[in-house]
Design an enzyme around this catalytic site. Structure first.
Site, mmCIF file in Angstrom:
data_model
loop_
_atom_site.group_PDB
_atom_site.id
_atom_site.type_symbol
_atom_site.label_atom_id
_atom_site.label_comp_id
_atom_site.label_asym_id
_atom_site.label_seq_id
_atom_site.Cartn_x
_atom_site.Cartn_y
_atom_site.Cartn_z
ATOM 1 C CD GLU A 167 -15.000 -45.488 -7.094
ATOM 2 O OE1 GLU A 167 -15.304 -44.421 -6.377
ATOM 3 O OE2 GLU A 167 -14.713 -46.548 -7.164
ATOM 4 C CD GLU A 311 -8.390 -45.871 -3.668
ATOM 5 O OE1 GLU A 311 -7.312 -46.486 -3.616
ATOM 6 O OE2 GLU A 311 -8.383 -45.774 -2.758
#
Lengths: 348, 348
Positions: A167, A311
């Site tokens: 994310e 991430e």
């Protein structure tokens, strides 16, 4: 929505194989457990490294306007560009693992369209400020869950058999902290952390923001995880939840990343407890509430390297450990093949 | 024999580079430290993954006749065959890491010659029983150190710039426990572990054997590490010590493995304190005294996966983490390159 059930018989056969390999029994520790866990989920006593895909969901958060992050909101969109050009941490680790990566814009707050190279699936231009009102409508939550589910179906059709959800979203550790508090009953003081690296005064503000969000939603039932997601979640958090749920239904293992990932995993498990069976915890983040969230999930992380980037980086790094565990499991010779004697009193 | 000195200026430049990469400062945790540590030792601010070679030293131990292992002594030679055929754990991990592996017979107790595919450098047919007499002569220790040093020179000439020393030798955790006790002053009760997986009665015997060896050598000076090696070491332990010393002199980093590796590292550091600067601790083994030995070395292991296989497997596994740390360090975009804003109040 029901989770698939891992094949315990294959797991037992994989365990039996481990005990025939030329090493003292148990001496590969968690690598042995990992290989057997994957065998049961990939439906193969000695599986090859499965094809992996990584989805990075990007979205903005209304609560960012409260000043809870060290970075300006524009960084979300800038990082989407960075992902599409291959310059972010997750890009490097995806290349190293030979994993396909797809960046999915589920709600970046921008006047510009989603950049080419990323998938456009914008549900809104950022969420509402969760400290003052519902972050999302129920319809938006459904849409976000569907985005995650679609990623599972498309990647499955391409042959992916292990998935990572990452994310990017300035302000999203605030939303994740709210979710973890709401879903576990923990206090903000033991969950709200420094995110991208905020100083003490901002941390105090962030705790107050989370507390006021939790206060606002005292009437929301703790056993209504979809409502909790709508109140204090985010587009990317709901998309990851949807991915985890669909993966469990499809019978595809997922490698969890850090704090955001754990929040989405808690939401998924609250919706479907069987989803937990398909989750592997990659690493322990330094973000304050991560250990608490993993304990609530009853998952033990494999690595502890003081990462807090998000991430999907911790999960993608762990693909290297997974690859090693499966290679050892498949390629080591057995005592019989190698003509090696077993322990002195019990020839194998 | 003087250890080379890592380049602190390159380390500082590498640290500065880390702070320009598109991530919150410090968010890659120990991967950042690892990249900077290697930069200083490889003489390059942003080094590529260096060529790695793995040496597995095999030898037998007279003390094995005391019944301190779960496996018969013949397993040492059988495993040398397994190594040469590519079937052992270290072979699998070497292939995965694309590392050259060389098996060096420094003293297997066998009537047969060293198998083809392994390097013959036998110093004896196993050591003497360290619980009753000196395991090796001083001349044998010197020979074993030279074997390790030769591995460094030959691999350096082939272009290797990171080295792993592994081992195989039934009974060698008994010798390593003696070394660790003698070199740190620790008691056998906090160092002697289960090795390949012995039961309680054998563990009690093993502790008594170690205690009697330490008793026997009360007159040996603690500050005479070469004497300690001769009294209670082993051919493979001395060869690894020699490899670590020569690598430090040559300025080549070494990745330590588990219990045996730590014992040899303690001996190397006792001989040349600067050798420590070239050592990276890969993992924490479950073998009882390993944590104590790493503390004495002031080294923090990267992984904790409950491994206790030896052969160099924990170190070889860690090559995957090293490769990832260097790839992130080299390949991630900077804030300036990616057009990403830094923290809100301090544009980078």
């Amino acid at each position: 929505l029901t989770a698939a059930v891992p094949d315990r018989s294959i797991e037992a056969h994989a365990r039996a194989r481990q005990n025939l390999l030329t090493k003292p029994a148990g001496s590969l520790g968690r690598l042995e457990d990992l290989a057997c866990w994957l065998a049961a989920r990939l439906g193969d006593v000695a599986p090859a490294m499965p094809r992996c895909e990584i989805f990075v969901f990007a979205a903005d958060h209304g609560v960012a306007t409260r000043g809870v992050s060290a970075f300006p909101q524009s960084v979300t969109e800038q990082m989407v560009h960075n992902f599409t050009r291959g310059g972010a941490g997750i890009n490097v680790l995806a290349r190293l693992a030979d994993a396909r990566i797809e960046v999915v814009d589920v709600g970046v707050a921008s006047d510009e369209p989603t950049p080419s190279g990323a998938t456009s699936a914008r549900i809104g231009r950022g969420t509402h400020d969760l400290s003052r009102e519902s972050a999302m409508s129920d319809a938006q939550v459904t849409k976000a869950l569907d985005v995650g589910a679609r990623c599972v179906e498309e990647s499955y059709a391409r042959g992916a058999r292990i998935l990572i959800a990452g994310e990017m979203g300035i302000g999203n550790t605030t939303a994740a902290a709210c979710l973890i508090c709401a879903l576990t009953g923990a206090e903000p003081a033991s969950v709200v952390g420094r995110g991208t690296g905020i100083e003490d005064p901002v941390l105090a503000l962030k705790r107050a923001v989370v507390a006021s969000a939790l206060q606002r939603m005292t009437l929301v039932a703790k056993d209504a995880p979809l409502r909790v997601l709508a109140e204090v979640g985010g587009f990317e958090l709901a998309a990851i939840t949807g991915l985890y749920l669909a993966a469990a239904k499809r019978g595809v293992p997922v490698v969890l990343d850090g704090f955001l990932s754990a929040a989405a995993a808690l939401a998924a498990v609250a919706i479907e407890p069987g989803a937990r069976d398909w989750m592997l915890a990659s690493h322990l983040s330094t973000e304050l509430g991560h250990a608490l969230a993993l304990r609530a999930l009853e998952l033990e992380p494999l690595l502890d390297l003081k990462l807090r980037l998000g991430e999907g980086t911790g999960a993608a790094l762990t693909l290297q450990i997974i690859r090693a565990a499966l290679a050892l499991h498949r390629e080591m010779a057995t005592f019989a093949q190698a003509g090696v004697s077993g322990p002195a009193d019990t020839r194998v």
